[in-house]
Design an enzyme around this catalytic site. Structure first.
Site, short mmCIF file in Angstrom:
data_model
loop_
_atom_site.label_atom_id
_atom_site.label_comp_id
_atom_site.label_asym_id
_atom_site.label_seq_id
_atom_site.Cartn_x
_atom_site.Cartn_y
_atom_site.Cartn_z
N ASP A 116 0.82 -1.21 0.00
CA ASP A 116 0.00 0.00 0.00
C ASP A 116 0.86 1.26 0.00
O ASP A 116 0.50 2.27 -0.60
CB ASP A 116 -0.95 0.00 1.20
CG ASP A 116 -1.99 -1.10 1.10
OD1 ASP A 116 -2.80 -1.06 0.17
OD2 ASP A 116 -1.97 -2.02 1.94
N GLU A 136 -4.95 4.17 1.68
CA GLU A 136 -3.77 3.30 1.60
C GLU A 136 -2.99 3.35 2.92
O GLU A 136 -2.43 2.34 3.36
CB GLU A 136 -2.86 3.72 0.43
CG GLU A 136 -3.50 3.67 -0.95
CD GLU A 136 -3.87 2.27 -1.43
OE1 GLU A 136 -3.63 1.29 -0.70
OE2 GLU A 136 -4.43 2.15 -2.53
N HIS A 184 -4.87 1.05 5.23
CA HIS A 184 -4.59 -0.34 4.89
C HIS A 184 -3.23 -0.77 5.42
O HIS A 184 -3.08 -1.84 6.03
CB HIS A 184 -4.61 -0.54 3.38
CG HIS A 184 -5.93 -0.25 2.74
ND1 HIS A 184 -6.09 -0.23 1.37
CD2 HIS A 184 -7.14 0.03 3.26
CE1 HIS A 184 -7.35 0.06 1.08
NE2 HIS A 184 -8.01 0.22 2.22
N TYR A 196 -2.37 -3.77 8.23
CA TYR A 196 -1.50 -4.94 8.05
C TYR A 196 -0.36 -4.94 9.05
O TYR A 196 0.03 -6.01 9.55
CB TYR A 196 -0.96 -4.98 6.62
CG TYR A 196 -2.02 -5.30 5.59
CD1 TYR A 196 -2.80 -6.45 5.71
CD2 TYR A 196 -2.26 -4.45 4.52
CE1 TYR A 196 -3.79 -6.74 4.78
CE2 TYR A 196 -3.25 -4.74 3.58
CZ TYR A 196 -4.01 -5.89 3.71
OH TYR A 196 -4.98 -6.18 2.80
N HIS A 200 -10.60 1.25 -6.20
CA HIS A 200 -9.42 1.90 -6.77
C HIS A 200 -9.15 1.38 -8.19
O HIS A 200 -8.82 2.16 -9.10
CB HIS A 200 -8.19 1.66 -5.89
CG HIS A 200 -8.33 2.20 -4.51
ND1 HIS A 200 -7.47 1.84 -3.48
CD2 HIS A 200 -9.22 3.07 -3.95
CE1 HIS A 200 -7.84 2.47 -2.37
NE2 HIS A 200 -8.90 3.22 -2.64
#
Length: 337
Positions: A85, A116, A119, A123, A215
């Site tokens: 990302d 992003e 995201h 993670y 996206h």
């Protein structure tokens, strides 16, 4: 006098791309000149979420029940995602936001950058939660330098950021990054959901895959409808097939998916199916003619016939933002090509 925007060179004989044409009004949003692009921005805006809304409370119980192979697979999928990302974000910030002159597109890209970040944070939190050993944790968080199969995927994407190729070429390449490079890993985590495992991981995957679907859909809208200097089919196939080959090698050979009980041949077929879907959305014919082998993928948040923005999976859509008429053109999994 406002500073000139970064200009993208074009080949002799090419018409200037309208999206890149110098626009002194690029700092002002209204009046809206591209309502379909603006609609995509509003869809993204309506679906914002944060990592604090993901409940990982029950995941560790499932994590301990997984065997070593299953844990290895999940850790390496998360390791790729943790950096990927940031790569997409850097391309948006350094290239696309500087080149594109249309305010509506810039609004979408600005919001995409924010998502992003969310995201990537998600993670990182997942790795931090599941992996106890500090050395292994650092190895996974720095996987684009420490794990060869992840380094290969990252290198391919990063090279496009500094590439001197045309904007349409790079637009297709990053559509492949978000549409193909994430596909096998998303599918594998949804396989865990089908098995009733890791509810926090699988819910975050549902939200992130929905975002990445939007996206990719946005990139296809820009390319198919607004790019003037479209690429020859052979050039698009070169990019897409290269991405498919790298993704197949990563998810089927390097990790591989058999560690979580998935069939590598079917996963290859699924990646090819996703690539065909991307080709069609970009305005080209299918190449692989592969069918979707996984019925459980028909209902995921990249979405099939029921638009996610209507369905409100997990209620992650801000009330009222999407109350106006919604676009029916969706980057769908089950379209009849």
């Amino acid at each position: 006098m406002p500073p000139k925007s970064h200009k993208c060179s074009r080949k002799e004989g090419e018409v200037e791309e309208p999206l890149l044409t110098e626009n002194p009004d690029r700092y002002v949003i209204f009046p809206i000149k591209y309502p379909d692009i603006w609609q995509k921005y509003k869809e993204a805006e309506s679906s914002i979420w944060t990592v604090e809304e993901i409940d990982l409370g029950n995941d560790m119980t499932d994590w301990e029940k997984l065997d070593d192979g299953e844990r290895h697979f999940i850790k390496h999928v998360l390791a790729f995602f943790a950096a990927s990302d940031g790569i997409v974000l850097e391309n948006l910030a350094e290239r696309f936001m500087c080149e594109v002159q249309v305010p509506e597109v810039r609004c979408f890209y600005g919001f995409q950058i924010a998502m992003e970040n969310i995201h990537s944070e998600t993670y990182s939190v997942l790795i931090d939660t599941y992996v106890v050993d500090p050395d292994e944790k650092q190895r996974l968080l720095h996987a684009i330098r420490t794990i060869p199969c992840i380094e290969k995927k990252a290198k391919w994407a990063i090279e496009w950021i500094g590439s001197q190729t045309s904007f349409p070429t790079r637009l297709v390449a990053f559509a492949a990054v978000e549409g193909i490079f994430f596909s096998g890993s998303f599918c594998a985590i949804f396989w865990l959901k089908k098995r009733g495992l890791m509810p926090g991981l699988t819910f975050s995957n549902e939200l992130i895959s929905r975002d990445e679907g939007l996206h990719t859909d946005f990139a296809c809208l820009l390319y198919e409808k607004y790019i003037v200097n479209k690429l020859p089919r052979d050039r698009v196939l070169e990019i897409i097939c290269n991405a498919v080959s790298i993704e197949r090698e990563f998810i089927c050979d390097a990790l591989p998916v058999r560690l979580i009980g998935m069939n590598s041949q079917l996963m290859t077929q699924y990646i090819e199916f996703v690539a065909d879907r991307l080709l069609v959305s970009l305005g080209y014919d299918r190449h692989y003619n592969s069918k979707n082998p996984f019925d459980f993928m028909d209902m995921i948040s990249l979405q099939g016939k029921t638009n996610f923005f209507e369905k409100k999976v997990g209620e992650y859509q801000k009330a009222g933002v999407m109350s106006s008429e919604r676009s029916s053109k969706v980057f769908s999994l089950d379209a009849d090509f």
